[in-house]
Design a protein around this motif. Structure first.
Motif, short mmCIF file in Angstrom:
data_model
loop_
_atom_site.label_atom_id
_atom_site.label_comp_id
_atom_site.label_asym_id
_atom_site.label_seq_id
_atom_site.Cartn_x
_atom_site.Cartn_y
_atom_site.Cartn_z
N SER A 12 0.73 3.37 -3.31
CA SER A 12 -0.02 4.63 -3.25
C SER A 12 0.91 5.82 -3.42
CB SER A 12 -0.82 4.74 -1.94
OG SER A 12 0.06 4.75 -0.84
N ALA A 13 2.14 5.72 -2.91
CA ALA A 13 3.09 6.82 -3.08
C ALA A 13 3.41 6.99 -4.57
CB ALA A 13 4.37 6.56 -2.29
N THR A 28 0.84 -1.20 0.00
CA THR A 28 0.00 0.00 0.00
C THR A 28 0.87 1.25 0.00
OG1 THR A 28 -1.60 -1.20 1.33
CG2 THR A 28 -1.89 1.17 1.16
N SER A 29 1.90 1.25 0.85
CA SER A 29 2.75 2.43 0.99
C SER A 29 3.46 2.76 -0.32
CB SER A 29 3.77 2.19 2.10
OG SER A 29 4.71 3.22 2.13
N LEU A 76 0.22 8.49 -6.40
CA LEU A 76 -0.03 9.90 -6.05
C LEU A 76 1.05 10.81 -6.63
CD1 LEU A 76 -1.32 9.63 -2.41
CD2 LEU A 76 -2.46 10.81 -4.30
N CYS A 77 2.31 10.36 -6.60
CA CYS A 77 3.39 11.18 -7.14
C CYS A 77 3.21 11.40 -8.63
CB CYS A 77 4.75 10.53 -6.87
SG CYS A 77 5.30 10.74 -5.19
N MET A 115 10.37 9.50 -2.57
CA MET A 115 9.18 9.32 -1.73
C MET A 115 8.84 7.84 -1.48
SD MET A 115 7.90 12.22 -0.90
CE MET A 115 6.15 12.07 -0.54
#
Lengths: 226, 125
Positions: free
Chosen positions: A109-110, A105-106, A113-114, A127
């Motif tokens: 999703s990073a 997930t980390s 989103l980036c 990130m």
């Protein structure tokens, strides 16, 4: 004179200790999760540096002794894990699968989103590993062509954010099992979050410590395929 | 003297951890290697808890303190990302919330499943 004191190791450690003690005292008095001792201490230190005109870099250079102790402080998480080894044995599968879900997930999703916000490749790479402990995230960021200083900054911010939000999230999401709370804190906000988990309880602290190690390992593995 | 002994043991484990990582084929953080090593030493009884307990507890109870240099360092490197502050903050908050929720719900769900299986096993003769 003052700038000389603040950039000497003794003076810098003194200022750090005083500000941290003040931060802890303030948290006990006010009992708000927003008044995280680390956050308060850093705000106070930056304020003092601004007022005295000392460059932050000169101060952090003088505090290398404190930064050096981060290694042993991470290693002794083994002690809190050892004290809760029965809990870990009983919940081994949930802990590992939880960390795997957290890591995917980390990083996922990073990345999404980036790209959505149009950040360039170097910033995105900086990130991606931010949810794992600073020692690992720095190394992975360098591998992927990220900017290491940005990674350290966002990793620390993630940790502080996790430490501040953790007690709130546990209540809001109705996480009843202390193992679930601990693993979630460790997987989302590494050692800084764990310092909060240790305050919530023995089981939370130990499981958060386990999650740092397991998520760190899993993230290193996943990055081999990126 | 007692604390000095404990510090020596812990530093020794950390040094051993960083030596081990040099022989690994992939980059691996020395502090996590030391953590695993210390857990093995405690688990096998080669090292007793009381031999390191006070110093370990001092480090554990004040863990956040050791992040002060890194956190103040953000102020020093502020120029590197001040143009992307809003974007970075959005990514940070959303991903941290998602990661927390995904982990917590997965752990809770798997605990429920494994406990149910254990109960069922317990009921069978």
């Amino acid at each position: 004179m003052i700038s000389e004191i603040l950039t000497s190791p003794l003076g810098a450690i003194f200022l750090s200790a005083v500000c941290f003690v003040l931060g802890s005292w303030l948290q006990r008095k006010v009992r708000s999760p927003l008044l995280n001792p680390l956050l308060v201490a850093v705000a106070l230190i930056i304020l003092v540096l601004q007022l005295t005109g000392v460059p932050p870099q000169a101060f952090t250079d003088a505090t290398q002794v404190i930064a050096m102790l981060l290694g042993p402080a991470t290693a002794v998480l083994a002690v809190s894990i050892y004290r809760q080894i029965q809990v870990l044995k009983r919940h081994f599968l949930p802990v590992v699968l939880g960390c795997l879900a957290g890591v995917l997930t980390s990083v996922g999703s990073a990345y999404l989103l980036c790209s959505l916000l149009g950040l360039d490749r170097a910033l995105t790479a900086s990130m991606l590993p931010k949810s794992v402990t600073t020692a690992i995230s720095m190394e992975l960021s360098r591998q992927q062509g990220g900017i290491v200083a940005v990674t350290v900054a966002v990793t620390v911010c993630t940790g502080i954010l996790g430490a501040v939000l953790a007690p709130l999230l546990v209540r809001l999401l109705r996480i009843r099992h202390p193992v679930a709370a601990g693993v979630a804190i460790g997987a989302s906000s590494h050692a800084i979050g764990t310092s909060k988990a240790l305050e919530l309880g023995e089981v939370e602290g130990a499981m958060s410590g386990v999650a740092i190690g397991v998520s760190g390992l899993l993230t290193v593995l996943i990055f081999l395929f990126l | 003297m007692k604390i000095l002994k404990q510090i020596s043991i812990l530093l020794g484990v950390c040094i051993a951890g960083s030596v081990i990582t040099r022989f690994l084929p992939v980059p691996f953080p020395a502090s996590v290697a030391a953590m695993i090593l210390l857990l093995i030493l405690l688990g096998t009884g080669l090292l007793k808890l009381h031999q390191i307990e006070q110093t370990a507890d001092f480090l554990l109870q004040n863990m956040a303190f050791f992040f002060i240099p890194a956190a103040v360092g953000i102020a020093a490197d502020f120029g590197l990302f001040k143009n992307y502050l809003l974007q970075l903050a959005v990514v940070l908050v959303i991903t941290t919330l998602l990661t927390f929720a995904a982990t917590a719900f997965t752990v809770s769900a798997v605990i429920r499943l494994t406990e149910r299986r254990r109960q069922r096993k317990g009921q069978q003769p």
